[in-house]
Scaffold this active site. Sequence first.
Site, short mmCIF file in Angstrom:
data_model
loop_
_atom_site.label_atom_id
_atom_site.label_comp_id
_atom_site.label_asym_id
_atom_site.label_seq_id
_atom_site.Cartn_x
_atom_site.Cartn_y
_atom_site.Cartn_z
N TYR A 150 0.87 -1.17 0.00
CA TYR A 150 0.00 0.00 0.00
C TYR A 150 0.91 1.22 0.00
CZ TYR A 150 -4.22 -2.70 0.99
OH TYR A 150 -5.28 -3.57 0.91
N HIS A 158 -16.98 -4.25 -1.83
CA HIS A 158 -15.55 -4.58 -1.89
C HIS A 158 -15.20 -5.78 -1.02
CE1 HIS A 158 -11.30 -3.91 -2.48
NE2 HIS A 158 -11.08 -3.83 -1.17
#
EC number: 1.14.17.-
Length: 605
Positions: free
Chosen positions: A195, A381
């Site tokens: 990330y 999601h």
Amino acid sequence: CAGAGAGAGAGPALRSFPHSAVLDGAGAYLLRWGRRGSALALRLEVRTRGYVGFGLSASGGMASADIVVGGVERGQPYLQDYFTDENRVLKKDPQQDYHLEYAMENSTHTILAFSRELHTCDTNDKSITESTVRVIWAYHHKDMGEAGQNYHGSNRGTKSLRLLNPEREEVLSASLPYFDLTNKDVPVPDKDTTYWCQMFKIPVQHEKHHVTKVEPLIQKGHENLVHHILLYQCSSNLNDSVLDYGHECYHPNMPDAFLTCETVIFAWAIGGEGFTYPPHVGLSIGTAADPVFVLMEVHYDNPSYTEGLIDNSGLRLIYTPVLRKYDAGVIEAGLWVSLFHNIPPGMPEFVSEGHCTLECLEEALGAERPAGIQVFAVLLHAHLAGRAIRMRHFHNGKEQKLLAYDDEFDFNFQEFQYLKEERTILPGDNLITECHYSTMDRIRMTWGGLSTRNEMCLSYLLYYPRINLTRCASIPDIMEQLQFIGVKEIYRPVRTWPFIIKSPKQYKNLSFMDAMNKFKWSRSEGLSYNQLVLKLPVNVRCSKTDNAEWSIQGMTALPPEIERPYKTEPVICSSSSCLSCSLFLTLLFVVHITANTIGNTEPFV
């Protein structure tokens, strides 16, 4: 030019097929489609003079697929409804539910237009719903009749689409200003999951504007590397020094400024296209209440540990000074991402629920917007184990129609779903994000977490008017989960994470993660565990902007008594015979155009 049928011409007008997608990388296979009452109309434009295949598949492969094959051979059209069994053997469907309306062949292309009812009563057909549809396609340079079932070779593929809920196309002025938020030469590590966070300053700061569209800018060749992008609003008290460099997110050495970025203002996930806001709503920028500094979080998925990758992906925000009526907001709902969310191995189905509780909505909406908010789009999601996601909506304890759902969830295709009708969320309502997983291919526990091999269960709600509520989620109680596997005591005070178990002996000095993996999970144990988890008390997450919290945050609530499993609405299907009656009235145009007349045909996209 040779023709048959009632006449020659261009066939059904292109306005009958308002949506389109190129299915292959070379641009040789174009699909157009549009809904027509209880049926779907499709048009294929393919660079071949042989047969064209099109199908719907649950897996994206040939096994157990619903297939139609057609073309024009010696001036005569053909279209046959087929299906495949679990061994991928192609068989003619005794109930022919695809109906040819137009066929044309020129020196380079074959065009077929046909229709099919959404629900056909045929067990060999796939129902067409608002869920993700895995479309399969193929073509060959020869027709079917020339040499039987010619193998298509490499001229085949699959693409996930939403045939009944596609991205809305809105023609925006080419002169509208925009700004790009893109990473600059980010070195993607040779590890499974990264990330990356980069701070940006919104260039429009002195006057209110509305962002009307957000487009992904994915570096060519990195379409599978960039899994999702989140854009967060950060504290307005920051200064330009935070713009100097990016850093790995959720890292111990991450800049403190990144911790002020809690409010999601936009979300994009792999497979999604650009998002266009409705005409009466926009993302506000340029006022004191709007973001000045934003954090862009890019999730890189690198399961092959490829070295030397450099990425420059990001987002483009198109904006206008012509203000819209409402400011848009985003609420993150579902399960707080943590190890307290876990799924046993070897389960054909396991259901997790994340609660946007009545208590949180009662407090936030009661204070900010008693008349309620209007939800107009939802992004569902999950990660690789996800199979289906539903957003359930309850008003005063009574279940409403699903807010959003995807019963054929595809990890590689996640985008905002526009609601057919905006939905009002009121004080007294509660929302449940219901995620279905399969861990049949796993031998260890699956944990809630950031990696694509971990899991999430989230919904992002786009709504208006904007209020001070950014997260409405829950965490299930962990101690009762551990009691299920026989844990009696943990070491207190908790000094390590994951915390350590004290007793019984078989788990002594193990972390709770190790203990859960040590437990011998069977399907029956997994099912019993699932039933327990769904009834456990939950810790309420109810967040404002700038890391503030509503007073209900951290409190414990009981999940509501609801019907499980969710009862889907009954499908009304149309028999092929009745459909054929009406379709006999349809004119069938067939045109065989040689190379000499190609200039008279419609352009191919």
